[in-house]
Design an enzyme around this catalytic site. Structure first.
Site, PDB file in Angstrom:
ATOM      1  CB  ALA A 266       5.595   6.256  -2.201  1.00 43.07           C
TER       2      ALA A 266
ATOM      3  N   GLY B  64       0.816  -1.216   0.000  1.00 40.33           N
ATOM      4  CA  GLY B  64       0.000   0.000   0.000  1.00 40.33           C
ATOM      5  C   GLY B  64       0.847   1.261   0.000  1.00 40.33           C
ATOM      6  CB  CYS B  65       3.712   2.297   2.073  1.00 39.94           C
ATOM      7  SG  CYS B  65       2.831   2.187   3.655  1.00 39.94           S
ATOM      8  CB  THR B  66       5.200   0.372  -2.779  1.00 39.59           C
ATOM      9  OG1 THR B  66       6.136  -0.069  -1.784  1.00 39.59           O
ATOM     10  CG2 THR B  66       5.896   0.475  -4.124  1.00 39.59           C
TER      11      THR B  66
END
Length: 153
Positions: free
Chosen positions: A50, A45-47
């Site tokens: 970002a 999710g964070c990738t």
């Protein structure tokens, strides 16, 4: 501590970026700041989040906005994350979680009926005068950058 509201003065901070350079919110007075808090580098999710912010980087710049991601990860982790995905925006290391707490992005979460403390994926849009213009809480990573950009334009 009082929860931040639209119109409040954005809490000031100073953290190290991916290059070990101190970055302060006051460095960006006169610009809009998209300050997003995310749990961990190199997770799905964070990738996604970002990479989507980075994908729209130039359009954010056209709107006089800078993008700053904050997580508890180390400076070295941020450096590697940026290199791996060719990210264009600033990532700040809040290993003590002080800024996360100041913005209300660290707190009680629930997952499968269990409660625990963790990072609450949040985004704050700060106006050119340093006031909070928009708050997004418990955001979904996918398409979030585009939603923020649409509302910024």
């Amino acid at each position: 501590m009082k929860e931040l509201q639209v119109g409040d003065k954005a809490p000031v901070f100073e953290l190290l970026n991916q290059d070990g350079v101190k970055i302060s919110l006051s460095d960006f007075l006169g610009k809009k700041v998209v300050l997003y808090f995310y749990p961990k580098d190199n997770t799905p999710g964070c990738t996604t989040q970002a990479c989507e912010f980075s994908q729209h980087y130039e359009v954010f710049l056209e709107q006089n906005a800078v993008i700053i991601g904050v997580s508890p990860d180390s400076v070295k982790s941020h450096e590697n994350f940026i290199k791996k995905y060719d990210l264009k925006h600033i990532l700040l290391s809040d290993s003590e979680k002080e800024i996360c707490k100041l913005y209300g992005a660290w707190g009680l979460k629930k997952n499968y009926g269990k409660e625990y403390e963790g990072l609450i994926r949040s985004t704050f849009v700060i106006d050119v005068d340093g006031n909070i213009a928009k708050i997004y809480k418990n955001v979904r990573a996918k398409d979030h950058a585009f939603k923020v950009l649409q509302e910024l334009c």
